[in-house]
Every structure is written in structure tokens, then in C-alpha cells.
Write an enzyme that holds these catalytic residues in place. Structure first.
Site, PDB file in Angstrom:
ATOM      1  N   PHE A 149     -18.718  22.364  15.029  1.00 51.41           N
ATOM      2  CA  PHE A 149     -17.378  22.854  14.685  1.00 51.41           C
ATOM      3  C   PHE A 149     -17.250  23.310  13.234  1.00 51.41           C
ATOM      4  O   PHE A 149     -16.350  24.078  12.904  1.00 51.41           O
ATOM      5  CB  PHE A 149     -16.323  21.756  14.959  1.00 51.41           C
ATOM      6  CG  PHE A 149     -16.238  20.714  13.879  1.00 51.41           C
ATOM      7  CD1 PHE A 149     -15.512  20.953  12.707  1.00 51.41           C
ATOM      8  CD2 PHE A 149     -16.893  19.500  14.000  1.00 51.41           C
ATOM      9  CE1 PHE A 149     -15.451  20.003  11.690  1.00 51.41           C
ATOM     10  CE2 PHE A 149     -16.838  18.544  12.997  1.00 51.41           C
ATOM     11  CZ  PHE A 149     -16.114  18.805  11.842  1.00 51.41           C
ATOM     12  N   LYS A 173     -23.186  29.607  22.412  1.00 48.11           N
ATOM     13  CA  LYS A 173     -22.240  28.590  22.911  1.00 48.11           C
ATOM     14  C   LYS A 173     -21.524  28.011  21.693  1.00 48.11           C
ATOM     15  O   LYS A 173     -22.040  27.153  20.992  1.00 48.11           O
ATOM     16  CB  LYS A 173     -23.010  27.496  23.666  1.00 48.11           C
ATOM     17  CG  LYS A 173     -22.237  26.731  24.713  1.00 48.11           C
ATOM     18  CD  LYS A 173     -21.088  25.880  24.201  1.00 48.11           C
ATOM     19  CE  LYS A 173     -21.491  24.614  23.520  1.00 48.11           C
ATOM     20  NZ  LYS A 173     -20.334  23.917  22.897  1.00 48.11           N
ATOM     21  N   GLU A 176     -16.495  23.821  21.266  1.00 51.14           N
ATOM     22  CA  GLU A 176     -15.231  23.892  22.018  1.00 51.14           C
ATOM     23  C   GLU A 176     -14.034  23.553  21.120  1.00 51.14           C
ATOM     24  O   GLU A 176     -12.898  23.813  21.489  1.00 51.14           O
ATOM     25  CB  GLU A 176     -15.274  22.979  23.254  1.00 51.14           C
ATOM     26  CG  GLU A 176     -15.344  21.490  23.002  1.00 51.14           C
ATOM     27  CD  GLU A 176     -16.755  20.969  22.672  1.00 51.14           C
ATOM     28  OE1 GLU A 176     -17.592  21.751  22.169  1.00 51.14           O
ATOM     29  OE2 GLU A 176     -16.993  19.768  22.891  1.00 51.14           O
ATOM     30  N   SER A 226     -24.485  16.917  15.478  1.00 50.99           N
ATOM     31  CA  SER A 226     -24.730  15.543  15.035  1.00 50.99           C
ATOM     32  C   SER A 226     -26.107  15.059  15.505  1.00 50.99           C
ATOM     33  O   SER A 226     -26.657  15.584  16.487  1.00 50.99           O
ATOM     34  CB  SER A 226     -23.638  14.636  15.591  1.00 50.99           C
ATOM     35  OG  SER A 226     -23.645  14.713  17.001  1.00 50.99           O
ATOM     36  N   CYS A 281     -22.763  19.778   6.284  1.00 53.15           N
ATOM     37  CA  CYS A 281     -23.968  18.957   6.441  1.00 53.15           C
ATOM     38  C   CYS A 281     -24.727  18.851   5.130  1.00 53.15           C
ATOM     39  O   CYS A 281     -25.649  18.063   5.013  1.00 53.15           O
ATOM     40  CB  CYS A 281     -24.857  19.533   7.522  1.00 53.15           C
ATOM     41  SG  CYS A 281     -25.507  21.117   7.052  1.00 53.15           S
ATOM     42  N   GLU A 382     -22.991   8.574   8.633  1.00 56.17           N
ATOM     43  CA  GLU A 382     -22.511   9.889   8.196  1.00 56.17           C
ATOM     44  C   GLU A 382     -20.993   9.898   8.390  1.00 56.17           C
ATOM     45  O   GLU A 382     -20.512   9.928   9.535  1.00 56.17           O
ATOM     46  CB  GLU A 382     -23.155  11.003   9.036  1.00 56.17           C
ATOM     47  CG  GLU A 382     -22.639  12.380   8.607  1.00 56.17           C
ATOM     48  CD  GLU A 382     -23.153  13.538   9.462  1.00 56.17           C
ATOM     49  OE1 GLU A 382     -23.300  13.377  10.682  1.00 56.17           O
ATOM     50  OE2 GLU A 382     -23.377  14.611   8.878  1.00 56.17           O
TER      51      GLU A 382
HETATM   52  P1  NAD Z   1     -21.521  17.587  17.818  1.00 54.28           P
HETATM   53  O1  NAD Z   1     -22.896  17.046  17.896  1.00 54.28           O
HETATM   54  O2  NAD Z   1     -20.404  16.742  18.309  1.00 54.28           O
HETATM   55  O3  NAD Z   1     -21.407  18.972  18.649  1.00 54.28           O
HETATM   56  C1  NAD Z   1     -22.324  20.019  18.454  1.00 54.28           C
HETATM   57  C2  NAD Z   1     -22.451  20.813  19.750  1.00 54.28           C
HETATM   58  O4  NAD Z   1     -22.971  19.971  20.766  1.00 54.28           O
HETATM   59  C3  NAD Z   1     -21.125  21.366  20.259  1.00 54.28           C
HETATM   60  O5  NAD Z   1     -21.326  22.686  20.668  1.00 54.28           O
HETATM   61  C4  NAD Z   1     -20.768  20.459  21.420  1.00 54.28           C
HETATM   62  O6  NAD Z   1     -20.123  21.157  22.457  1.00 54.28           O
HETATM   63  C5  NAD Z   1     -22.100  19.933  21.899  1.00 54.28           C
HETATM   64  N1  NAD Z   1     -22.054  18.534  22.363  1.00 54.28           N
HETATM   65  C6  NAD Z   1     -21.295  17.536  21.867  1.00 54.28           C
HETATM   66  N2  NAD Z   1     -21.560  16.382  22.510  1.00 54.28           N
HETATM   67  C7  NAD Z   1     -22.511  16.660  23.415  1.00 54.28           C
HETATM   68  C8  NAD Z   1     -23.208  15.865  24.377  1.00 54.28           C
HETATM   69  N3  NAD Z   1     -22.975  14.576  24.519  1.00 54.28           N
HETATM   70  N4  NAD Z   1     -24.133  16.473  25.159  1.00 54.28           N
HETATM   71  C9  NAD Z   1     -24.392  17.790  25.018  1.00 54.28           C
HETATM   72  N5  NAD Z   1     -23.758  18.573  24.127  1.00 54.28           N
HETATM   73  C10 NAD Z   1     -22.838  18.027  23.330  1.00 54.28           C
HETATM   74  O7  NAD Z   1     -21.294  18.031  16.302  1.00 54.28           O
HETATM   75  P2  NAD Z   1     -19.942  18.497  15.592  1.00 54.28           P
HETATM   76  O8  NAD Z   1     -19.047  17.321  15.435  1.00 54.28           O
HETATM   77  O9  NAD Z   1     -19.428  19.710  16.227  1.00 54.28           O
HETATM   78  O10 NAD Z   1     -20.501  18.940  14.148  1.00 54.28           O
HETATM   79  C11 NAD Z   1     -20.669  18.059  13.079  1.00 54.28           C
HETATM   80  C12 NAD Z   1     -22.094  17.552  12.986  1.00 54.28           C
HETATM   81  O11 NAD Z   1     -22.980  18.665  12.832  1.00 54.28           O
HETATM   82  C13 NAD Z   1     -22.333  16.678  11.764  1.00 54.28           C
HETATM   83  O12 NAD Z   1     -23.154  15.604  12.148  1.00 54.28           O
HETATM   84  C14 NAD Z   1     -23.055  17.589  10.795  1.00 54.28           C
HETATM   85  O13 NAD Z   1     -23.880  16.933   9.853  1.00 54.28           O
HETATM   86  C15 NAD Z   1     -23.860  18.407  11.733  1.00 54.28           C
HETATM   87  N6  NAD Z   1     -24.262  19.670  11.128  1.00 54.28           N
HETATM   88  C16 NAD Z   1     -25.571  19.800  10.777  1.00 54.28           C
HETATM   89  C17 NAD Z   1     -25.997  20.952  10.155  1.00 54.28           C
HETATM   90  C18 NAD Z   1     -27.433  21.102   9.751  1.00 54.28           C
HETATM   91  O14 NAD Z   1     -27.823  22.192   9.391  1.00 54.28           O
HETATM   92  N7  NAD Z   1     -28.241  20.058   9.788  1.00 54.28           N
HETATM   93  C19 NAD Z   1     -25.093  22.001   9.901  1.00 54.28           C
HETATM   94  C20 NAD Z   1     -23.759  21.840  10.299  1.00 54.28           C
HETATM   95  C21 NAD Z   1     -23.356  20.658  10.918  1.00 54.28           C
END
Ligand code: NAD
Length: 489
Positions: A149, A173, A176, A226, A281, A382
Site C-alpha cells: 500500500f 496486482k 487492495e 511485509s 520500508c 517493524e
Molecule cells: P502486505 O504484506 O500486507 O501486502 C502486500 C501485498 O500482499 C498486497 O498486494 C496484499 O494484497 C497481499 N497480501 C496481503 N496479505 C496476504 C496474504 N496473507 N496472502 C497473500 N497475499 C497477501 O504489505 P502492506 O501492508 O501492503 O505494505 C507494507 C509492508 O511492505 C511493510 O512491511 C514494508 O516494510 C513493506 N515494504 C517493503 C519494501 C521493500 O522494498 N523491501 C517496499 C515497500 C514496502
């Protein structure tokens, strides 16, 4: 209220799933639109369209494929203000932060425009008499990116422009929680007139992701999110025989040496920790002060944090917007409490912040916890919000050991005037993106985004040559051409 549509095979189509979710403006708590929760059938449709488009697309010369990217750059630049506003409304970050994100997206398109050169192979003449050997790079088929997000504009561009320029077709994708930004970008990209099926977008959450991970037509997946989900995506995708690059969460430390320039350091750390409400991140979430540095910067840091103006990201004077959801706000506030319960000093408390006219927004003000125990939950987790933990150590070695004992390895930064300290830090610190007198060590598009440890699962990262290698497979050809065969005819 309308429900966002998917973009499959050059058409806007309804999701075949029945469930929908609200897309909420985090500054107001009000719904902006609805998004499909997704279904496996949507992915099947998109994968089929992308698979069918692939043969013609891979046979389109790279020099022609990049013409679409030149036009894509111009479209995004022309519509920067509009896209940035949508991003701010659904994601909460300030309008200036959304515009900065746009610059980073465009930068990746610019680098991907170099594909005719980046894609070049290798050639060795005469590996034996009359025998030559060469290596070429070929696209894999259908690629997909699953994004988080916090950077709704930029993150798909770490992968998508490279993948399609290399001759793959693609499915994006979006998260959401923030699907409107990419939906608008896709509307604008229709004017490119890419062949149908080359670029597709499917909305949804977990079910959609799992369908991507299992689909036989999708051999390469880029994920950002994450760590627990990154691990799941990596394990499931690779178990299905796919290439996966999965960037995960972070807990980034900045180390301040006693010789650091105080005012510059304080300003940069505050920007790093509280920019994008700490939802980056690469945000600084821990400050490790070495020796006398603590006395020099701590008070100034609290003053800088307290003076930060929090509010609706569209207000020009606001420097920090809300966090993404009510659940996020509750989680962040409970982690602040757990830090206090574990003995940290609450130097600045951003909880219970009310913003006039935005009483239902998910705001958390800048928060600083002093003397945080590195064993505590607040240190280990985190937090992904505007919370900075401060830890004091006596030497640079202690600071590096503390960073290296953390499970994450996304980024680490050092503030110093000493070249020797800087060199030691960059050499010994176990993190993939290092900053020296820099607060957010975000690689430009012509460098890979190099997370380490549990911040990354895979081999090749996003951006530049790494993305090109990820989205191509090498083919080695050995050829024999004897001169006497020519003479016979
Ligand atoms: P998230 O892991 O909740 O969601 C990321 C994606 O995975 C979304 O598209 C979501 O629809 C999908 N998703 C969520 N839960 C899922 C599941 N159980 N099974 C399958 N798909 C699933 O992450 P977020 O809250 O949207 O973003 C924040 C996180 O992203 C933080 O941990 C941040 O550190 C990380 N991030 C990392 C980087 C990097 O380059 N390392 C960059 C930006 C964000």
C-alpha cells in the site's frame, strides 16, 4: 458507489468474484470507492490473455517495444498532478510525497528505455577452430507484480517497464488498500495502444495473490510487502517452479557518531523517520547514538519531531499525513505502549492526536521512545508508523553488532565526519542499502534495490540490470561454420 474494474486483454471488465472492499481515505475515514476482493478466475483470465499476447510481443523488436515506454514516460509526466492527488487521497501521504514517488516511477521507465543495450548478450569467437559461442537473453512469458500500500505509484515500476521491454507480457496486482492510483494510471496508459493482453491489471487480495502463485502461465513474480507475506509468496511461488523476488519488511537503524554535524543530522533523521508517516520500508525507525552523540542530538531531535505539522496530505503546509488504516493506528499505538511498558522513556507521544476537521482520520503524531531495550517488542517489531526508538551504545562496533543481530537487513545509515568510520560501517554492516550522512538510502533506478536477510527473499532485486536478468533467461548457442563448406558452393 462504483466498483473498480480489472483491465484484461485491453478491456475494462468486472471481477468475477462477488466480494468487494471499501477503499478508505485515511485522512477522513470515508469510503472513496469499492474494489473487488478478487478471485482466482480473474487471474486465469488475465494469465490467458497475457499468455496469448506473448508470442507476438516477444517477436516485436526491442527497439520498437521501448517506443511504448518513451510514450509512457510522457503520459505519466503530463498527468503527475492528477495521479499524485489520487495517491494522496487513498494513501494519506502528502501531495509533495506523492509527486516525489511519481519521479521515482518515471526514473525506472527511463532506465528501461535502455533495454536494447541492457538486453545485449555475449559473444566469444573461435572457442575452437571455426566454432563460436554466444549467449542471448530471452523473455520468460507472463510476469506479475504484487505491490504494497505504501508506494501505489512507484513500486510496480520497479519491475513492469523492464519486464515488458524485455518482451514479457504482464499483470499488475495493486494493493487492495490503494487500488485507485494504478487504476487511473492504466486508464491513461490505454492511449499507448499497446497490443491487447501485453499489460493487464487485476484487483484483489489474498485469493488473487495465491492464484498468481499457482498459475502455470506465470513463470516470474515480483512481490513487495511485509516479511510474513513475502516469505509465503517466495515459498509458494518457488514450490510451483517459478522465479520469485520478494521484498519484505524492515527495521532500519541510523547510527550517529559524536562527530556528526548536529543540525544536518537531526533534520535528516526527522525527515527519514516521519516522512510518509514512517510508512516507508527505508524509514529510520531506530537511532543508535554512539558515545557523546546522545547528549548532542536527542533534545534537538525531540524539538524537530514535535514541530512537524500533521494533517490531511492535500493541505500544502502539512508535513505528515495519516497512517493507512484504523487497524494500523491501533497497532502502532499499542506498540508505543508496549515500549513504555518494557521500560522505554516516552520522550514524545503522538497518540490521541486530533486534527481539526479530520476527527475520523487515522492520525498518529511523531513519537520518540528513549532508552529502548533492544530485546523489547517495540525494538524487534517493524512498527511501520511515525515512531522512532533511541538506543545508546559506547562504540561504533557496538552499533554495528546491534544492527547485524537484527533479523531485517533493508537499510542502515551512519552520520559522521570520519571517512574511516564510514568505510568500516559500509564494509561491516549487514544490510543491502547503506547511507552515509543520508537518511533514506533509496537506490536510484540505475542501481538494484538491495534488501538483505528477512527484508528480501530471492536472488535478483528490482530495478535496472537485476530486473532485466530476472525477467529474462539466458540461452547459450555454440555454432560451427567451416570455411570449406562455403567454397563448395
Ligand atoms: P502486505 O504484506 O500486507 O501486502 C502486500 C501485498 O500482499 C498486497 O498486494 C496484499 O494484497 C497481499 N497480501 C496481503 N496479505 C496476504 C496474504 N496473507 N496472502 C497473500 N497475499 C497477501 O504489505 P502492506 O501492508 O501492503 O505494505 C507494507 C509492508 O511492505 C511493510 O512491511 C514494508 O516494510 C513493506 N515494504 C517493503 C519494501 C521493500 O522494498 N523491501 C517496499 C515497500 C514496502
Amino acid at each position: 458507489m462504483t466498483v473498480l474494474k480489472n483491465y484484461i486483454n485491453g478491456q475494462w471488465v468486472d471481477s468475477k468474484g462477488s466480494e468487494v472492499l471499501d477503499v478508505i481515505n485515511p485522512a477522513t475515514g470515508k469510503s472513496l470507492t469499492k474494489v473487488p476482493a478478487g478471485s482466482a478466475i480473474d487471474i486465469q483470465d488475465a494469465a490467458k490473455a497475457a499468455h496469448e499476447a506473448w508470442s507476438a510481443w516477444r517477436n516485436t523488436p526491442a527497439t520498437q517495444r521501448v517506443q511504448y515506454l518513451y510514450a509512457m514516460k510522457q503520459i505519466l509526466e503530463k498527468h503527475t498532478d492528477e495521479i499524485a492527488e489520487i495517491c494522496t487521497r487513498e494513501c494519506g501521504k502528502t501531495y509533495a510525497e506523492s509527486k516525489a514517488e511519481m519521479v521515482r516511477a518515471v526514473e525506472n521507465i527511463e532506465v528501461a528505455c535502455g533495454i536494447p543495450t541492457l538486453l545485449q548478450g555475449e559473444f566469444s569467437e573461435d572457442i575452437a577452430r571455426g566454432v563460436d559461442e554466444f549467449m542471448i537473453r530471452q523473455p520468460l512469458g507472463v510476469g506479475a507484480c504484487i505491490s504494497p500500500f505504501n508506494f501505489p505509484i512507484m513500486i510496480p515500476f520497479w519491475f513492469m517497464p523492464y519486464a515488458i521491454a524485455c518482451g514479457n507480457t504482464y499483470i499488475v496486482k495493486p494493493s487492495e488498500k490503494v487500488p485507485m492510483t494504478m487504476a487511473r494510471i492504466f486508464e491513461l496508459l490505454e492511449s499507448l495502444h499497446l497490443p491487447k493482453g501485453v499489460l493487464n491489471m487485476v484487483h484483489g487480495g489474498r485469493e488473487t495473490v495465491d492464484a498468481i502463485l499457482e498459475h502455470p502461465f506465470i513463470p516470474a513474480i515480483s512481490f513487495v510487502g511485509s516479511t510474513p507475506v513475502a516469505r509465503h509468496v517466495y515459498q509458494t511461488g518457488t514450490a510451483h517452479g517459478k522465479r520469485v523476488q520478494a521484498q519484505g519488511g524492515a527495521k532500519n537503524a541510523v547510527v550517529v557518531m559524536p562527530d556528526a554535524d548536529e543540525d544536518t543530522t537531526v533534520k535528516i533523521i526527522a525527515d527519514s523517520a516521519f516522512g510518509c508517516a514512517g510508512q516507508r520500508c527505508l524509514a529510520a525507525s531506530v537511532v543508535i547514538t554512539v558515545g557523546e552523540a546522545s547528549k548532542k542530538i536527542l533534545e534537538k531531535l525531540v524539538v524537530a519531531a514535535r514541530s512537524r505539522k500533521t494533517g490531511d496530505g492535500m493541505s500544502p503546509e502539512v508535513e505528515m499525513g495519516p497512517v493507512i488504516t484504523k487497524e494500523s493506528k491501533d497497532r502502532i499505538e499499542s506498540l508505543i505502549q508496549s515500549g513504555v511498558d518494557d521500560g522505554a522513556d516516552l520522550l514524545l507521544d503522538g497518540r490521541n492526536l486530533k486534527i481539526a476537521d479530520f476527527e475520523n482520520g487515522y492520525f498518529v503524531g511523531p513519537t520518540i521512545l528513549g532508552n529502548v531495550n533492544p530485546e523489547s517488542k517495540a525494538y524487534q517489531t517493524e512498527i511501520f508508523g511515525p515512531v522512532l526508538s533511541v538506543v545508546h551504545v559506547e562504540t561504533l562496533d557496538d552499533a554495528i553488532n546491534l544492527i547485524n543481530s537484527n533479523k531485517y537487513g533493508n537499510s542502515a545509515c551512519l552520520f559522521t565526519r570520519s571517512g574511516a568510520a564510514a568505510r568500516k560501517f559500509r564494509h561491516e554492516t549487514m544490510a543491502g542499502n547503506i547511507g552515509v550522512n543520508i537518511g533514506v538510502a533509496a537506490p536510484m533506478a540505475f542501481f538494484p534495490f538491495s534488501g538483505w536477510k528477512e527484508s528480501f527473499f530471492g536472488d535478483l532485486h528490482g530495478q535496472t540490470s537485476h530486473a532485466v536478468e530476472f525477467y529474462t533467461q539466458t540461452k547459450v548457442v555454440i555454432e560451427r561454420w567451416n570455411e570449406e563448406w562455403t567454397r563448395k558452393f
